[in-house]
Design a protein around this motif. Sequence first.
Motif, PDB file in Angstrom:
ATOM      1  N   ALA A 192       0.747  -1.472  -0.069  1.00  0.00           N
ATOM      2  CA  ALA A 192      -0.005  -0.023   0.019  1.00  0.00           C
ATOM      3  C   ALA A 192       0.946   1.264  -0.148  1.00  0.00           C
ATOM      4  N   THR A 193       2.194   1.155  -0.319  1.00  0.00           N
ATOM      5  CA  THR A 193       3.187   2.091  -0.055  1.00  0.00           C
ATOM      6  C   THR A 193       3.004   3.237  -1.549  1.00  0.00           C
ATOM      7  N   THR A 194       3.580   4.268  -1.486  1.00  0.00           N
ATOM      8  CA  THR A 194       3.781   5.029  -2.521  1.00  0.00           C
ATOM      9  C   THR A 194       5.032   4.267  -3.732  1.00  0.00           C
ATOM     10  N   ALA A 195       5.850   3.768  -2.935  1.00  0.00           N
ATOM     11  CA  ALA A 195       6.912   2.824  -3.644  1.00  0.00           C
ATOM     12  C   ALA A 195       6.265   1.669  -4.498  1.00  0.00           C
ATOM     13  N   SER A 196       5.224   1.092  -3.837  1.00  0.00           N
ATOM     14  CA  SER A 196       4.605   0.010  -4.365  1.00  0.00           C
ATOM     15  C   SER A 196       3.708   0.272  -5.699  1.00  0.00           C
ATOM     16  N   PHE A 197       3.008   1.539  -5.604  1.00  0.00           N
ATOM     17  CA  PHE A 197       2.407   1.976  -6.734  1.00  0.00           C
ATOM     18  C   PHE A 197       3.252   2.397  -7.872  1.00  0.00           C
ATOM     19  N   GLY A 198       4.281   2.893  -7.587  1.00  0.00           N
ATOM     20  CA  GLY A 198       5.252   3.129  -8.544  1.00  0.00           C
ATOM     21  C   GLY A 198       6.178   2.086  -8.996  1.00  0.00           C
ATOM     22  N   SER A 199       6.248   0.951  -8.575  1.00  0.00           N
ATOM     23  CA  SER A 199       6.925  -0.419  -9.027  1.00  0.00           C
ATOM     24  C   SER A 199       6.351  -0.798 -10.498  1.00  0.00           C
ATOM     25  N   THR A 200       7.230  -0.958 -11.171  1.00  0.00           N
ATOM     26  CA  THR A 200       6.842  -1.404 -12.779  1.00  0.00           C
ATOM     27  C   THR A 200       7.020  -2.825 -12.816  1.00  0.00           C
ATOM     28  N   SER A 201       7.164  -3.702 -11.648  1.00  0.00           N
ATOM     29  CA  SER A 201       7.044  -4.945 -11.654  1.00  0.00           C
ATOM     30  C   SER A 201       5.991  -5.386 -10.511  1.00  0.00           C
ATOM     31  N   GLY A 202       5.856  -6.750 -10.698  1.00  0.00           N
ATOM     32  CA  GLY A 202       4.818  -7.379  -9.890  1.00  0.00           C
ATOM     33  C   GLY A 202       3.742  -8.127 -10.391  1.00  0.00           C
ATOM     34  N   GLY A 203       3.479  -7.672 -11.853  1.00  0.00           N
ATOM     35  CA  GLY A 203       2.347  -8.445 -12.474  1.00  0.00           C
ATOM     36  C   GLY A 203       2.601  -9.658 -12.727  1.00  0.00           C
ATOM     37  N   GLY A 204       1.612 -10.506 -13.105  1.00  0.00           N
ATOM     38  CA  GLY A 204       1.870 -12.064 -13.629  1.00  0.00           C
ATOM     39  C   GLY A 204       1.751 -12.041 -15.065  1.00  0.00           C
ATOM     40  N   THR A 205       1.473 -13.406 -15.446  1.00  0.00           N
ATOM     41  CA  THR A 205       1.599 -13.911 -16.612  1.00  0.00           C
ATOM     42  C   THR A 205       0.008 -14.454 -17.102  1.00  0.00           C
ATOM     43  N   VAL A 206      -0.378 -13.913 -18.172  1.00  0.00           N
ATOM     44  CA  VAL A 206      -1.740 -14.307 -18.706  1.00  0.00           C
ATOM     45  C   VAL A 206      -1.605 -15.076 -20.037  1.00  0.00           C
ATOM     46  N   ASN A 207      -1.931 -16.154 -20.207  1.00  0.00           N
ATOM     47  CA  ASN A 207      -1.931 -16.951 -21.466  1.00  0.00           C
ATOM     48  C   ASN A 207      -3.211 -16.954 -22.109  1.00  0.00           C
ATOM     49  N   PRO A 208      -3.371 -17.007 -23.700  1.00  0.00           N
ATOM     50  CA  PRO A 208      -4.724 -17.262 -24.144  1.00  0.00           C
ATOM     51  C   PRO A 208      -5.263 -18.495 -23.556  1.00  0.00           C
ATOM     52  N   GLY A 209      -6.577 -18.397 -23.285  1.00  0.00           N
ATOM     53  CA  GLY A 209      -6.930 -19.731 -22.835  1.00  0.00           C
ATOM     54  C   GLY A 209      -7.056 -19.901 -21.284  1.00  0.00           C
ATOM     55  N   ASP A 210      -6.423 -19.078 -20.582  1.00  0.00           N
ATOM     56  CA  ASP A 210      -6.568 -19.083 -19.124  1.00  0.00           C
ATOM     57  C   ASP A 210      -8.036 -18.779 -18.713  1.00  0.00           C
ATOM     58  N   LEU A 211      -8.264 -19.145 -17.453  1.00  0.00           N
ATOM     59  CA  LEU A 211      -9.575 -19.009 -16.925  1.00  0.00           C
ATOM     60  C   LEU A 211      -9.656 -17.317 -16.611  1.00  0.00           C
ATOM     61  N   PRO A 212     -10.912 -16.673 -16.871  1.00  0.00           N
ATOM     62  CA  PRO A 212     -12.128 -17.166 -17.630  1.00  0.00           C
ATOM     63  C   PRO A 212     -11.826 -17.073 -19.084  1.00  0.00           C
ATOM     64  N   LYS A 213     -12.133 -18.185 -19.723  1.00  0.00           N
ATOM     65  CA  LYS A 213     -11.881 -18.679 -20.964  1.00  0.00           C
ATOM     66  C   LYS A 213     -13.210 -17.749 -21.958  1.00  0.00           C
ATOM     67  N   PHE A 214     -12.643 -17.516 -23.037  1.00  0.00           N
ATOM     68  CA  PHE A 214     -13.962 -16.967 -24.086  1.00  0.00           C
ATOM     69  C   PHE A 214     -13.299 -17.193 -25.327  1.00  0.00           C
ATOM     70  N   TYR A 215     -13.846 -18.279 -26.021  1.00  0.00           N
ATOM     71  CA  TYR A 215     -13.541 -18.863 -27.379  1.00  0.00           C
ATOM     72  C   TYR A 215     -11.956 -18.950 -27.714  1.00  0.00           C
TER      73      TYR A 215
END
Length: 753
Positions: A153-176
């Motif tokens: 919840a810190t200012t540094a955390s919001f300014g971080s350009t990392s921390g996101g994960g990976t999303v692959n086509p076909g991961d849930l929730p799927k849509f065709y």
Amino acid sequence: MEKFYSKKFSKVLFDNPVFLGKLLAAQKTATGLLFCGFFQLASSEVFAQRTFSYTYQNVTRNNGGGTLEQGDTIEVRALVKVDIKTDNFYYIDTIRAGTQFIPGSLKIITNEGLTFLGPYTDAGSDDKGVYTTSGGTSRLRVNLGSGASNPGATTASFGSTSGGGTVNPGDLPKFYGTTLFIVAYRLVITANNDDIIYLTGNYYYDSTYKKSGSNHTDQKTFRFNYAGIKIIQNLGLCINFSSASFTAESDFGRGSVQNRAAGAIVPGYTKVNLDASNPNDGYYSIVNNTSANGNTARVFGVWDIIGDHTGATDPVAGNPPTAASTNGGYMLVVNSAYPTGEAYRDVIKDVCPNTYYEFSAWVRNICGKCGTDKNSVQTNLPGVQPNLAFTINDVDYYTTGNIPYTQEWVKRGFMYKTGPTETSFKITIKNNAPGGGGNDWVLDDIKLATCYPNLTMNPSDTGRACAGVLIHLSDTVRSYFNNYTNFCWEKTTDGITWTSIGVCGTKTPVLKNGLWEYVADYAFVPVAADSGSSYRLKVATTFPNLSDANCAVGNSQKVFLKVYNMDCSVLEAKFLSFSGKVANDKATLKWVSQNETNLKEYEIEKSVDGINFYKSGVVASGNDQNGANYIYNDPGTVSSVVYYRLKLISNNVNDQKYSKAIVLYNKNASFKISTTNPFKDNLKVDIFIPEDGMVVLNLFDVFGRVVSKKSVQISKGNSQAVLDNVSKLPTGMYVLRAVYNGSMVQNKLYKAD
């Protein structure tokens, strides 16, 4: 509704920032179609095989629709459809002025609005979402995909350009074969009426591409900048209305060919002929029959087969499908794209300044089996429900709320007031429901109507006067809104050409019995040559509008003037005062007059609506030159509101004139009704009457049509009546009128879904 189509392009090209920049720049002047989705600046965009879209739903008014008011709750929805592996994926938003975050509302939902992940806590470092006011700024962040960290919840955390994960086509929730999800959170509106709020949000992710034979990674940002949402009061649609000049297609015309050749202004959508597998997502058709073959085959095997709405005997049911080679009305059929955005646009010209207009349309959900679940399995349920936004000059003013699948047409609309000098404006109807798997709808009868006032002249038909003796005319102006404040008296000698007599002004209306009311008077001394002339009152919302035939209203009864060139001393009688009061449900009238020579009697006339008067009693004149005081006790019962006027009748001339009308209210009325408001499946009416009698109930829609009625014979005291045929009525405003023993009361009601 997804129909299995797409075009795949080289990941190298799409992830090359130079190529992508040129591509997007070119699209700003193109049609808006960009491969498998749509480029719509500030609301949606396809960006490197990732489709982004941004919208909101008015949760407070999701059933039946409405404008956005202070205190309402909205749910912001930021959609992304992923067709390619995406790393370091996260979302950040700064809560904008005029809104306040609702704690514990941050979550991930499917395209149908069902919770998939969350709700997340507001605290940091305990799950993938966080909301904080650290540093004096209200912000939220959610890290997306597998391997994502828990943001702090810190200012540094919001300014971080990392921390996101990976999303692959076909991961849930799927849509065709792809992944489609929505970051959602709720805000309460704190802005004031007439403010505009501007929503924003940012998706971040890493993009890898080839450059000089090596892999390079850049961080991409997609920023939403919503055009704006107006905060205005919800106003009921008016009953006394008239269509204004409207250059839009409105009802889309008629034709004997099922698919109309000419297109409409449907930005970002492409026109196709309707057939077994069209229109697909992002396409539209204009047809007089929604059958795939013009007969019994259904589009995609599931769409409703219907005709248009224009002129339907039953506006809720609409018209039956037009038979092949038969002339029938057209309608707009839209298969909404994943992103939200414009589905209809036009410019309205020649409107009147400072005037309220009803902007409305009829819409119908045509697919009851288009839904898919998070595993992309068809559910045979309606799926995503259409939800439309109506805009004026690109700013949202109204949302329809979700349009459920009921096999019925519904009317949706709101009141817009033009500016002091505004004579034209742009209207847009937008798809406001992100995602596919449903969201298929038809649109017809787009209307612009204005609410006109009622004008009631006194006398109502013929004014009789003596040459050289003062005569009084008056007109009572009653309006749904309080803006018809400017007036001018007009005269005609041929019944065709009306000219102002120079008696003009402004009045301040007073709210009486649900309507804004004022009285405009005109007194003059006629001459013999005035006999045969007619007079009327003309009103408008601004003084310049009085000179515009399209903006001024002169629908009061014209008064034909008959002037006698003889002894008409009765008309010299004058009122010094005329008043009344209600006590114990009875009205007592008092008046003082003078110059009563040759006056036979006073006839007391009564009305429950201020328009239709009937004789209540007679009081003989004292024929006193110096004047006299009079009292009249009405034997009838005053249930709520009643109007009175006096008619003066002479001895030796078939002549008469009227006093002004007065209105009295019974604050302790014995005839009372109370109702369930809003009502839904039935309308229960509690009734109290002082004596046995018949009560007639009429329910009026916004067009003034009786949509339900019932007469009940009830006993003295409390009783209940039920109008049980109202469940299929469209959502909106209604007026219930009850009449008992010549007395009338009425209530404004709202029909909910």
